[in-house]
Design a protein around this motif. Structure first.
Motif, PDB file in Angstrom:
ATOM      1  N   ARG A   1      60.721  14.995  77.501  1.00 31.23           N
ATOM      2  CA  ARG A   1      60.091  14.547  78.976  1.00 31.23           C
ATOM      3  C   ARG A   1      58.754  14.545  79.358  1.00 31.23           C
ATOM      4  O   ARG A   1      57.998  15.359  78.548  1.00 31.23           O
ATOM      5  CB  ARG A   1      60.831  15.213  80.007  1.00 31.23           C
ATOM      6  N   GLY A   2      58.122  13.437  79.900  1.00 31.18           N
ATOM      7  CA  GLY A   2      56.731  13.658  80.439  1.00 31.18           C
ATOM      8  C   GLY A   2      56.457  15.028  81.197  1.00 31.18           C
ATOM      9  O   GLY A   2      57.166  15.460  81.681  1.00 31.18           O
ATOM     10  N   ARG A   3      55.134  15.403  80.925  1.00 36.76           N
ATOM     11  CA  ARG A   3      54.820  16.600  81.732  1.00 36.76           C
ATOM     12  C   ARG A   3      53.403  16.438  81.840  1.00 36.76           C
ATOM     13  O   ARG A   3      52.534  15.786  81.052  1.00 36.76           O
ATOM     14  CB  ARG A   3      55.039  17.934  80.619  1.00 36.76           C
ATOM     15  N   ILE A   4      52.897  17.037  83.090  1.00 35.31           N
ATOM     16  CA  ILE A   4      51.426  16.883  83.315  1.00 35.31           C
ATOM     17  C   ILE A   4      50.629  18.258  83.593  1.00 35.31           C
ATOM     18  O   ILE A   4      49.653  18.359  83.824  1.00 35.31           O
ATOM     19  CB  ILE A   4      51.329  16.009  84.628  1.00 35.31           C
ATOM     20  N   GLY A   5      51.505  19.358  83.774  1.00 41.50           N
ATOM     21  CA  GLY A   5      51.049  20.658  83.895  1.00 41.50           C
ATOM     22  C   GLY A   5      50.510  21.045  85.407  1.00 41.50           C
ATOM     23  O   GLY A   5      49.411  21.045  85.433  1.00 41.50           O
TER      24      GLY A   5
ATOM     25  N   ALA B   1      50.148  22.133  94.116  1.00 46.20           N
ATOM     26  CA  ALA B   1      49.768  23.420  94.519  1.00 46.20           C
ATOM     27  C   ALA B   1      48.892  24.216  93.484  1.00 46.20           C
ATOM     28  O   ALA B   1      48.176  25.116  93.857  1.00 46.20           O
ATOM     29  CB  ALA B   1      51.256  24.317  94.675  1.00 46.20           C
ATOM     30  N   GLU B   2      49.188  23.871  92.184  1.00 46.02           N
ATOM     31  CA  GLU B   2      48.477  24.565  91.050  1.00 46.02           C
ATOM     32  C   GLU B   2      48.207  23.429  89.874  1.00 46.02           C
ATOM     33  O   GLU B   2      49.022  22.557  89.829  1.00 46.02           O
ATOM     34  CB  GLU B   2      49.250  25.705  90.499  1.00 46.02           C
ATOM     35  N   VAL B   3      47.163  23.828  89.305  1.00 47.61           N
ATOM     36  CA  VAL B   3      47.058  22.794  88.079  1.00 47.61           C
ATOM     37  C   VAL B   3      46.833  23.431  86.885  1.00 47.61           C
ATOM     38  O   VAL B   3      45.749  24.486  86.848  1.00 47.61           O
ATOM     39  CB  VAL B   3      45.450  21.808  88.482  1.00 47.61           C
ATOM     40  N   GLU B   4      47.417  23.357  85.885  1.00 45.97           N
ATOM     41  CA  GLU B   4      47.245  24.225  84.650  1.00 45.97           C
ATOM     42  C   GLU B   4      45.970  23.903  83.850  1.00 45.97           C
ATOM     43  O   GLU B   4      45.501  22.890  83.831  1.00 45.97           O
ATOM     44  CB  GLU B   4      48.489  23.727  83.816  1.00 45.97           C
ATOM     45  N   ASP B   5      45.311  24.900  83.535  1.00 47.19           N
ATOM     46  CA  ASP B   5      43.924  24.849  82.735  1.00 47.19           C
ATOM     47  C   ASP B   5      44.306  23.986  81.490  1.00 47.19           C
ATOM     48  O   ASP B   5      45.142  24.379  80.598  1.00 47.19           O
ATOM     49  CB  ASP B   5      43.451  26.153  82.583  1.00 47.19           C
ATOM     50  N   GLU B   6      43.283  22.955  81.342  1.00 51.16           N
ATOM     51  CA  GLU B   6      43.398  22.261  79.982  1.00 51.16           C
ATOM     52  C   GLU B   6      44.535  21.296  79.820  1.00 51.16           C
ATOM     53  O   GLU B   6      45.032  20.884  78.751  1.00 51.16           O
ATOM     54  CB  GLU B   6      43.288  23.101  78.804  1.00 51.16           C
ATOM     55  N   GLY B   7      45.525  21.319  81.152  1.00 50.64           N
ATOM     56  CA  GLY B   7      46.544  20.372  80.924  1.00 50.64           C
ATOM     57  C   GLY B   7      46.199  18.952  80.952  1.00 50.64           C
ATOM     58  O   GLY B   7      45.249  18.649  81.380  1.00 50.64           O
ATOM     59  N   ALA B   8      47.370  18.251  81.053  1.00 49.87           N
ATOM     60  CA  ALA B   8      47.058  16.763  81.081  1.00 49.87           C
ATOM     61  C   ALA B   8      46.520  16.352  82.630  1.00 49.87           C
ATOM     62  O   ALA B   8      45.584  15.606  82.733  1.00 49.87           O
ATOM     63  CB  ALA B   8      48.609  15.975  81.071  1.00 49.87           C
ATOM     64  N   ALA B   9      46.923  17.092  83.543  1.00 47.41           N
ATOM     65  CA  ALA B   9      46.521  16.820  85.112  1.00 47.41           C
ATOM     66  C   ALA B   9      45.205  16.824  85.163  1.00 47.41           C
ATOM     67  O   ALA B   9      44.269  16.272  85.736  1.00 47.41           O
ATOM     68  CB  ALA B   9      47.579  17.099  86.073  1.00 47.41           C
ATOM     69  N   ALA B  10      44.811  18.365  84.595  1.00 53.74           N
ATOM     70  CA  ALA B  10      43.299  18.411  84.715  1.00 53.74           C
ATOM     71  C   ALA B  10      42.246  17.735  83.977  1.00 53.74           C
ATOM     72  O   ALA B  10      41.469  17.452  84.695  1.00 53.74           O
ATOM     73  CB  ALA B  10      43.388  20.090  84.279  1.00 53.74           C
ATOM     74  N   ARG B  11      42.978  17.166  82.801  1.00 50.41           N
ATOM     75  CA  ARG B  11      41.957  16.557  81.823  1.00 50.41           C
ATOM     76  C   ARG B  11      42.051  15.095  82.521  1.00 50.41           C
ATOM     77  O   ARG B  11      41.074  14.359  82.434  1.00 50.41           O
ATOM     78  CB  ARG B  11      42.702  16.325  80.580  1.00 50.41           C
ATOM     79  N   SER B  12      42.862  14.503  83.397  1.00 52.63           N
ATOM     80  CA  SER B  12      42.930  13.555  84.052  1.00 52.63           C
ATOM     81  C   SER B  12      42.052  13.533  85.466  1.00 52.63           C
ATOM     82  O   SER B  12      41.989  12.382  85.996  1.00 52.63           O
ATOM     83  CB  SER B  12      44.232  12.964  84.232  1.00 52.63           C
TER      84      SER B  12
END
Length: 405
Positions: A305-309, A334-345
């Motif tokens: 599955r897709g994941r963005i963190g 609510a939260e963004v995972e450090d170095e996750g896909a969302a953060a990098r985007s």
């Protein structure tokens, strides 16, 4: 008025003391694929329309029941088939470890109020209890869909056909997050697959019927209507259940829910009950979701599955007012995972996602499902509201995989 009544949502699985008691079935979902796990090519025919019989509620279902009966099987998990992990709590996702407590009895080991199950059978206690459930054939090669909680902890099962034959089966893979598993029948014979219905367009009030083995009573048929769509019962981030009033009980788990034309529109998986018995509130995984997941399992043995963190939250009217939004709609980051896909985007905490590709996002579940279905490695144009202003992002999709068999 219900303040003093304890209601529980339970997975619907039957258990028996194997060797001394007849074994019940648990109904399951279905998928279609070509023979050979390594060479499976998707060849699912387009689902037929969900249909309501024009002859009225009292029309006989006998012809349809006779036609679909050979496609419904019982799944038997005997104690010797269970691994040492059988005693671990059922989990639908990494954040849902307490789900088994809320779902009640599982595999006959849990106490009615959510007590612990032993980590492994104790031979001094006499015959051990095994899992009993249902499933249905989705391909002529012998592929069967059932619930993950039916076969959890087992690599091998026994599949009982509608004509009474018992054949060995191997668990190809499981997806705890939506409670689907795929079994391959390894014995020889003619296997008649079900036909798929259109779970996207079945409506509240449409006629449905279920086939399974409640309490070990094989080949039992019950009928009713779709009571609601899109139900969220706390099973995980991808909750999107059909609610039905057809009688569904322990032993129906994994069995098929058919529309008025005898096509599968759901996989029976849970009941809402204060006592563990049927009270007219059952839940089924929509056929489209089960079909997509089962195809991946049949091809690869797991689900990606897709994941963005990120951690998501719905935008309530209170949150919308505090953020100065004109409408309570969207998924709040609510939260963004450090170095996750969302953060990098470039996604930030406090962003409100309103659109993901071509899909409007009304709440957190919408975004969770959209990301899960997105192609891993792709970039999706995403619209967010940040500090009251619209912002466009190219959101990169990472991946996660479910458990293999």
């Amino acid at each position: 008025m219900f303040a003093n009544r304890r209601l529980t949502i339970r997975p619907i699985i039957a258990a028996a003391a194997l060797g001394t008691t007849a074994i019940a079935g648990i109904a399951g979902g279905a998928i279609a694929a070509d023979q050979g796990r390594d060479g499976i090519i998707e060849r699912f025919t387009a689902p037929g329309p969900a249909a309501v019989a024009s002859t009225g509620i009292h029309a006989s279902l006998s012809d349809m029941v006779e036609a679909v009966g050979p496609s419904v099987v019982q799944i038997q998990v005997k104690p010797q088939m269970m691994s040492q992990q059988q005693g671990m709590p059922m989990q639908f996702g990494s954040d849902d470890g307490d789900l088994s407590d809320r779902l009640g009895q599982l595999f006959g080991f849990a106490m009615p109020d959510g007590g612990e199950r032993p980590s492994r059978p104790d031979p001094r206690q006499g015959p051990q209890r095994g899992a009993l459930g249902s499933g249905f054939i989705v391909d002529a090669s012998g592929l069967v869909i059932t619930n993950n909680h039916v076969v959890e902890g087992a690599d091998r099962v026994t599949v009982q056909m509608s004509d009474g034959r018992e054949l060995p089966g191997r668990v190809l893979g499981r997806d705890p997050k939506i409670d689907v598993a795929v079994v391959r029948i390894e014995g020889k014979g003619i296997f008649i697959p079900i036909k798929w219905g259109d779970s996207d367009h079945i409506r509240v009030g449409d006629s449905v019927f279920a086939v399974g083995s409640p309490f070990g009573l094989g080949n039992t048929v019950t009928s009713g209507i779709v009571s609601a769509r899109g139900r969220e019962i706390g099973a995980g981030p991808y909750d999107d259940f059909l609610q039905v009033d057809a009688a569904i009980n322990s032993g129906n788990s994994g069995g098929p829910l058919f529309d008025g034309s005898g096509r599968v529109v759901g996989v029976n998986t849970a009941i809402f009950s204060p006592s563990g018995g049927n009270v007219g509130i059952g839940f089924a995984i929509p056929a489209k979701m089960a079909r997509q997941v089962a195809l991946q399992i049949a091809q690869t043995g797991h689900v990606s599955r897709g994941r963005i963190g990120v951690a998501l939250q719905d935008v309530t009217p209170e949150i919308a007012g505090a953020m100065g939004l004109n409408v309570a709609r969207g998924a709040l980051i609510a939260e963004v995972e450090d170095e996750g896909a969302a953060a990098r985007s470039g996604m930030q905490r406090g962003d409100v996602v309103r659109r993901f590709g071509s899909r409007p996002i009304d709440n957190g579940r919408d975004l969770a499902r959209a990301v899960a279905e997105a192609r891993i490695g792709s970039s999706v144009a995403t619209q967010v509201i940040r500090d009251g202003r619209p912002v466009s992002l190219d959101l990169r999709i990472a991946g996660e995989a479910s458990a293999r068999s």
